[in-house]
Design an enzyme around this catalytic site. Structure first.
Site, PDB file in Angstrom:
ATOM      1  N   TYR A  15      54.864  33.223 -20.972  1.00 30.53           N
ATOM      2  CA  TYR A  15      54.837  32.328 -19.805  1.00 30.53           C
ATOM      3  C   TYR A  15      56.214  31.708 -19.577  1.00 30.53           C
ATOM      4  O   TYR A  15      56.731  31.699 -18.456  1.00 30.53           O
ATOM      5  CB  TYR A  15      53.762  31.259 -20.014  1.00 30.53           C
ATOM      6  CG  TYR A  15      53.691  30.223 -18.930  1.00 30.53           C
ATOM      7  CD1 TYR A  15      53.254  30.549 -17.655  1.00 30.53           C
ATOM      8  CD2 TYR A  15      54.063  28.905 -19.181  1.00 30.53           C
ATOM      9  CE1 TYR A  15      53.192  29.590 -16.648  1.00 30.53           C
ATOM     10  CE2 TYR A  15      53.997  27.945 -18.193  1.00 30.53           C
ATOM     11  CZ  TYR A  15      53.571  28.293 -16.932  1.00 30.53           C
ATOM     12  OH  TYR A  15      53.517  27.340 -15.940  1.00 30.53           O
ATOM     13  N   GLU A  37      47.105  23.259 -12.928  1.00 28.34           N
ATOM     14  CA  GLU A  37      47.722  22.034 -13.471  1.00 28.34           C
ATOM     15  C   GLU A  37      46.706  20.889 -13.481  1.00 28.34           C
ATOM     16  O   GLU A  37      46.645  20.111 -14.434  1.00 28.34           O
ATOM     17  CB  GLU A  37      48.973  21.645 -12.686  1.00 28.34           C
ATOM     18  CG  GLU A  37      50.143  22.588 -12.866  1.00 28.34           C
ATOM     19  CD  GLU A  37      50.750  22.618 -14.264  1.00 28.34           C
ATOM     20  OE1 GLU A  37      50.423  21.758 -15.107  1.00 28.34           O
ATOM     21  OE2 GLU A  37      51.557  23.537 -14.514  1.00 28.34           O
ATOM     22  N   TRP A  45      48.213  22.850 -22.185  1.00 28.19           N
ATOM     23  CA  TRP A  45      48.462  23.946 -21.254  1.00 28.19           C
ATOM     24  C   TRP A  45      48.028  25.283 -21.859  1.00 28.19           C
ATOM     25  O   TRP A  45      47.578  26.173 -21.144  1.00 28.19           O
ATOM     26  CB  TRP A  45      49.936  23.958 -20.836  1.00 28.19           C
ATOM     27  CG  TRP A  45      50.251  25.006 -19.823  1.00 28.19           C
ATOM     28  CD1 TRP A  45      51.112  26.056 -19.969  1.00 28.19           C
ATOM     29  CD2 TRP A  45      49.696  25.148 -18.506  1.00 28.19           C
ATOM     30  NE1 TRP A  45      51.135  26.827 -18.829  1.00 28.19           N
ATOM     31  CE2 TRP A  45      50.263  26.283 -17.905  1.00 28.19           C
ATOM     32  CE3 TRP A  45      48.771  24.415 -17.769  1.00 28.19           C
ATOM     33  CZ2 TRP A  45      49.960  26.717 -16.630  1.00 28.19           C
ATOM     34  CZ3 TRP A  45      48.459  24.840 -16.487  1.00 28.19           C
ATOM     35  CH2 TRP A  45      49.048  25.978 -15.929  1.00 28.19           C
TER      36      TRP A  45
END
Length: 184
Positions: A15, A37, A45
């Site tokens: 990522y 988000e 995350w």
């Protein structure tokens, strides 16, 4: 090879190296990222990254037009799906955000045109060292305030700043990270 300190483990490294901080201008991808988000609120995350493909399937590949029409039966199905974060407020917020997203597209011609105005249309180039990156800024405060006025949910300033980082509105790769210069 130096990376930002948070980029540990295969999924985070992929990522970080390929996506985080790269400017995004595609409305569907922008919608996906603002939803993800918001889904992350209160979680890590990595939890969302692991569920990202499931989110894409469960939420019609982030087609805002389809999501805006979700009914109570569809929401119940989502709340039973172990592949996503099964939080009623977050699932309902996704439907509400799809409606607000479509309204912004109608008003501005694209969500991209609207959202990038908060940084003057081009990425802010920061020069942070490890431990200096803020959780929010005046730009994320302004974005959050405006999104909330437009009916968006789960778009507090910290969430907005994480969104800005993810979609390349700000270059928050630390100066010692190999990606710092590549996203400039």
């Amino acid at each position: 090879m130096n990376r930002c300190s948070w980029a540990n483990g295969d999924l985070y490294i992929e990522y970080h190296d390929k996506e985080w901080g790269v400017p995004v201008h595609d409305d569907r991808h922008l919608f996906e990222m603002i939803i993800l988000e918001g889904a992350q609120a209160g979680l890590s995350w990595i939890t969302i990254l692991k569920k990202r493909d499931n989110y894409r399937k469960a939420f019609d590949h982030f087609d805002a037009r389809k999501i805006a029409r979700y009914d109570a039966r569809k929401i119940q199905k989502l709340l039973a799906d172990p592949g996503i974060v099964r939080n009623r407020l977050k699932v309902n917020a996704t439907v509400q955000n799809a409606k607000a997203f479509l309204a912004v597209q109608k008003e501005f011609g694209s969500f991209d045109k609207y959202i990038w105005q908060f940084v003057g249309g081009k990425p802010i180039q920061n020069s942070w060292k490890r431990g200096q990156i803020p959780a929010k800024t005046k730009e994320s405060d302004a974005m959050s305030e405006d999104l909330l006025k437009r009916g968006f949910k789960f778009v507090g300033s910290t969430i907005c700043y994480a969104f800005m980082q993810a979609i390349g509105m700000v270059n928050d790769h630390t100066v010692d990270c190999f990606r710092y210069r590549k996203t400039r």
